[in-house]
Design an enzyme around this catalytic site. Sequence first.
Site, PDB file in Angstrom:
ATOM      1  CG  HIS A  62      51.057   6.424  32.930  1.00  0.00           C
ATOM      2  ND1 HIS A  62      51.977   6.375  31.909  1.00  0.00           N
ATOM      3  CD2 HIS A  62      51.670   5.832  33.992  1.00  0.00           C
ATOM      4  CE1 HIS A  62      53.090   5.799  32.327  1.00  0.00           C
ATOM      5  NE2 HIS A  62      52.923   5.457  33.589  1.00  0.00           N
ATOM      6  CG  ASP A 158      53.005   4.436  38.999  1.00  0.00           C
ATOM      7  OD1 ASP A 158      52.696   3.291  38.608  1.00  0.00           O
ATOM      8  OD2 ASP A 158      53.644   5.239  38.292  1.00  0.00           O
ATOM      9  CB  SER A 159      54.611   0.425  43.917  1.00  0.00           C
ATOM     10  OG  SER A 159      53.596  -0.556  44.036  1.00  0.00           O
ATOM     11  N   PRO A 160      55.993  -0.856  41.410  1.00  0.00           N
ATOM     12  CG  PRO A 160      58.243  -1.022  40.964  1.00  0.00           C
ATOM     13  CD  PRO A 160      57.278  -0.324  41.864  1.00  0.00           C
TER      14      PRO A 160
END
Length: 279
Positions: A62, A158-160
Amino acid sequence: MSKKWFYEKHSPSTVYGYEVSPVYEEKTKFQHLQIADNEHFGRMLILDEVVQTTEKEEFIYHEMMSHLPIMALNRPVQSILIIGGGDGGILKQCLKHESLKRITMVDIDQRVIEISKEMLFFSDAFDDPRFELIVGDGAAYVAGEIAQSRKFDVIIVDSPDPIGPAKILFEMPFYQDIRKCLNDDGVMVRQAGVPVFQAPELKEAVERVARCFPKVEVYRGVVPVYGGDMAFVIASADGHSCKTPRTKFTGNYYNKPFHQAAFSLPTWWYDLTGLTMDE
């Protein structure tokens, strides 16, 4: 509470195993959601059998996804858009920047947001008055007139990994729309997987982003639960390099010297992406 072993497949022949105590589980409209506790990593969020964040090391990912692009902007940040990020980890880090006036997060799965607020470690971030939450499709949002007229200084994807509902967030039209939503000197960043397991993901991300932005670079951070040395693709709308931070900022993982060092890549990453090594 009884324990069991959870296994995450990193490649067809490689799995990581965690002994966990299950806490919560449901099948949302979009994905399989699990909350579990592990003696070493603490509380874990797992989506579609892939670990998304852990209590012990969440700050590594993060901080590198938030502070580095914010510090790569050539002026204090005022507006940020987060695509994904429903757990709130990126949001919490971004809010540490006092110059920030507004931050919008678009996540497709309301249940991930609700369960994260209830059971994870970022719940206070959702109450900040600078924060706007939009539950919906991130790709549709950046393609729309509202986002493209508002403009943002920093956009964080901030994607998988590119499976299921996140697949569209790795495709060319999405990057083209991201560019339209940025201010003229804005910066975008996205995660591009762990190249030792996901080399094609990094290569493809660099190639596609480079078609939409005049300057594309790659930096790295070591996230053990994701498999090790992780790649991040960063791009500036005006062509400036993101390698030098605007000023000093220190987190638990991120700092000014590390910002600069993170752009030093293994030789095979340069070969993979076609990027030029600084001599």
